[in-house]
Design a protein around this motif. Structure first.
Motif, PDB file in Angstrom:
ATOM      1  N   THR A  28       0.999  -1.114  -0.040  1.00  0.00           N
ATOM      2  CA  THR A  28       0.008   0.152   0.083  1.00  0.00           C
ATOM      3  C   THR A  28       0.850   1.400   0.031  1.00  0.00           C
ATOM      4  OG1 THR A  28      -1.443  -1.411   1.189  1.00  0.00           O
ATOM      5  CG2 THR A  28      -1.975   0.950   1.281  1.00  0.00           C
ATOM      6  N   PRO A  29       0.692   2.071  -0.722  1.00  0.00           N
ATOM      7  CA  PRO A  29       1.689   3.242  -0.942  1.00  0.00           C
ATOM      8  C   PRO A  29       1.331   4.263   0.119  1.00  0.00           C
ATOM      9  CG  PRO A  29      -0.164   3.438  -2.679  1.00  0.00           C
ATOM     10  CD  PRO A  29      -0.399   2.256  -1.959  1.00  0.00           C
ATOM     11  N   GLU A  33       4.138   8.481  -1.994  1.00  0.00           N
ATOM     12  CA  GLU A  33       4.447   6.984  -2.586  1.00  0.00           C
ATOM     13  C   GLU A  33       3.312   7.070  -3.687  1.00  0.00           C
ATOM     14  OE1 GLU A  33       6.872   4.960   0.582  1.00  0.00           O
ATOM     15  OE2 GLU A  33       4.855   4.362   0.443  1.00  0.00           O
ATOM     16  N   LEU A  35       1.687   3.472  -6.091  1.00  0.00           N
ATOM     17  CA  LEU A  35       1.644   1.949  -6.478  1.00  0.00           C
ATOM     18  C   LEU A  35       1.889   1.691  -7.879  1.00  0.00           C
ATOM     19  CD1 LEU A  35       1.267  -0.799  -5.311  1.00  0.00           C
ATOM     20  CD2 LEU A  35      -0.898  -0.767  -5.696  1.00  0.00           C
ATOM     21  N   VAL A 100       5.865  -0.348  -4.457  1.00  0.00           N
ATOM     22  CA  VAL A 100       5.757   0.917  -3.878  1.00  0.00           C
ATOM     23  C   VAL A 100       6.994   1.781  -4.493  1.00  0.00           C
ATOM     24  CG1 VAL A 100       5.598   2.261  -1.946  1.00  0.00           C
ATOM     25  CG2 VAL A 100       4.028   0.262  -2.416  1.00  0.00           C
TER      26      VAL A 100
END
Ligand code: NDP
Length: 336
Positions: A28-29, A33, A35, A100
Motif C-alpha cells: 500500500t503506498p 508514494e 503503487l 511501491v
C-alpha cells in the motif's frame, strides 16, 4: 503480488534452484508514494553479475531479495507529485508484479506512450550504452572499420547501425547463420561473421581488409582474440561487456593470452576504456542520445528487434537463454 527472489548464488550458469517465485500482499503506498504495476520487465546480461557476491560496480542482490531489473510500469494509485494514475513509468522495481515507489529515479513516460517497452531497449539503457560507448569512447570516423559482437542484441545492433550512419565499414559478429543474416539484411551491416565457425578468425580477417579501428567489446573470449591481430595503430576499444565470460567458474582453459593482449595494446597504441553507462557520462550525453535516437527511429535509419516473453514465471529460463545467446533481439518479459 508475485516476485522472483534470489534463492542461492549460482556457480556457472543459473539453474532451477537459483531463483524462486514467491507471493506476497500487494503493498500500500503511503504519503508521497505510488503503487506501480509492472507491464514489461527488461532482461539484461548484467543480471548474472548481480547474482554473485563478487565485488562489482553495484551491490549484489541479497539472498531472499527481489531480483534487480528495470521495468516499465503503470501507476495504479499515486500520492506522489508528478505522477498520476494511468501514467507509464520507467522504474527499477525489479522482478515483481507490484512495487511501491517514492518517485526518485523514476522517469514518467506519460499516459499512452508509443511502444512503452522501447524505454527498456533502443530508447533506454542498451541504446544509450551503444550511443555513448561508440561515439564518446570509440570516436569512429568516416571510412574506418568498426567491429562489434553480440551484433543482433540491443547494444551491438545499435552500435553497428550508428557506426553506419557515421560512414564506417561495419562488421558484426553473432552466433549462428540466422542472426548473421539478420545483421546484414535487416540492420545493414557490411558483413557479419558467425563466431561458432571453426575458421572464425580467418573469416573476420577477410571481412576487415583494412584492419580494425574501433572494436566495441561486448563479449571477450574467442572474438577478442580474433580481433587483436587486426587492430590498427591508434585503434579504440570501448570495453562494454565480456558476456562470453559471465558464467565462468574459474580461469578458462587454453594459453595465457595476457601477453598478446597487452603487447597489442602497447605496440598498436590502442586506447582501451571501460565504462558503466549510468555513471560514465554526463546528463548532456543522455539528452543528445535521446534526441538523436528518436530522430533516427522516426526516419527509419535505425531498426529495432524485440523478443517478448510472456509471464513473470517465464523470466528465469529466458534470462538463461539470453546468457547463452538463445535470444534474438532485446529480451523483455510481458508481466501484466
Ligand atoms: P545481448 O542481448 O546481445 O545478449 C548477450 C549476447 O552475448 C548473446 O545473445 C550472445 O549473442 C552473446 N554471447 C553470449 N555468449 C557468447 C560467447 N561465448 N561468445 C560470443 N558471444 C556470446 O546483450 P546486450 O545487447 O544487452 O548487451 C551486450 C553487452 O553489453 C553485454 O556484455 C552486456 O553486459 C554489456 N552492457 C554493458 C553496459 C555497460 O554499462 N558497460 C550496459 C549494457 C550492456 P550471439 O548469439 O550473437 O553470440
Amino acid at each position: 503480488n508475485r516476485r522472483v527472489v534470489l534463492a542461492e548464488r549460482p556457480v556457472g550458469l543459473p539453474n532451477d534452484d537459483t531463483l524462486r517465485i514467491e507471493t506476497a500482499a500487494i503493498p500500500t503506498p503511503g504519503p508521497g508514494e505510488m503503487l506501480l504495476r509492472t507491464v514489461y520487465l527488461s532482461l539484461d546480461p548484467y543480471m548474472r553479475g548481480r547474482m554473485s557476491a563478487a565485488k562489482s560496480y553495484a551491490e549484489p542482490v541479497a539472498i531472499g531479495g527481489v531480483m534487480t531489473g528495470q521495468v516499465v510500469a503503470e501507476v495504479v494509485a499515486s500520492n506522489c507529485e508528478g505522477f498520476a494514475k494511468g501514467d507509464h513509468v520507467l522504474s527499477g522495481s525489479g522482478w515483481q508484479d507490484y512495487a511501491v515507489s517514492d518517485g526518485k529515479g523514476v522517469m514518467n513516460l506519460g499516459q499512452n506512450p508509443d511502444h512503452p517497452s522501447w524505454a527498456l531497449g533502443i530508447l533506454g539503457m542498451p541504446g544509450y550504452t551503444a550511443y555513448a560507448g561508440l561515439l564518446k569512447i570509440g570516436e569512429p570516423k568516416p571510412g574506418e572499420t568498426v567491429v562489434v559482437a553480440a551484433a543482433s542484441g540491443p547494444v551491438g545492433a545499435t552500435v553497428g547501425q550508428i557506426a553506419k550512419i557515421k560512414g564506417c565499414r561495419v562488421v558484426g559478429v553473432a552466433g549462428g547463420p540466422e542472426k548473421c543474416a539478420h545483421v546484414v539484411d535487416v540492420l545493414g551491416f557490411d558483413a557479419c561473421i558467425d563466431h561458432k565457425a571453426d575458421d572464425f578468425a580467418e573469416q573476420l580477417a577477410a571481412a576487415c581488409p583494412d584492419g580494425i579501428d574501433v572494436y566495441f567489446e561486448n563479449v571477450g573470449g574467442k572474438v577478442l582474440y580474433g580481433v587483436l591481430p587486426l587492430l590498427n595503430p591508434f585503434a579504440r576499444m570501448p570495453v562494454c561487456g565480456t558476456a562470453s565470460w559471465y558464467n565462468l567458474t574459474g580461469l578458462p582453459d587454453g594459453p595465457d593470452m595476457g601477453p598478446v593482449l597487452m603487447g597489442t595494446i602497447l605496440r598498436m597504441k590502442v586506447k582501451v576504456e571501460g565504462f558503466i553507462i549510468f555513471d560514465s557520462f554526463g546528463p548532456e550525453v543522455y539528452k543528445e542520445f535521446a534526441k538523436e535516437m528518436a530522430g533516427w527511429l522516426a526516419e527509419g535509419r535505425v531498426q529495432y528487434t524485440e523478443q517478448v516473453v510472456e509471464g513473470l514465471e517465464a523470466a528465469p529460463a529466458a534470462l538463461n537463454d539470453l546468457l547463452i545467446g538463445k535470444n534474438f533481439g532485446k529480451m523483455v518479459v510481458k508481466v501484466g
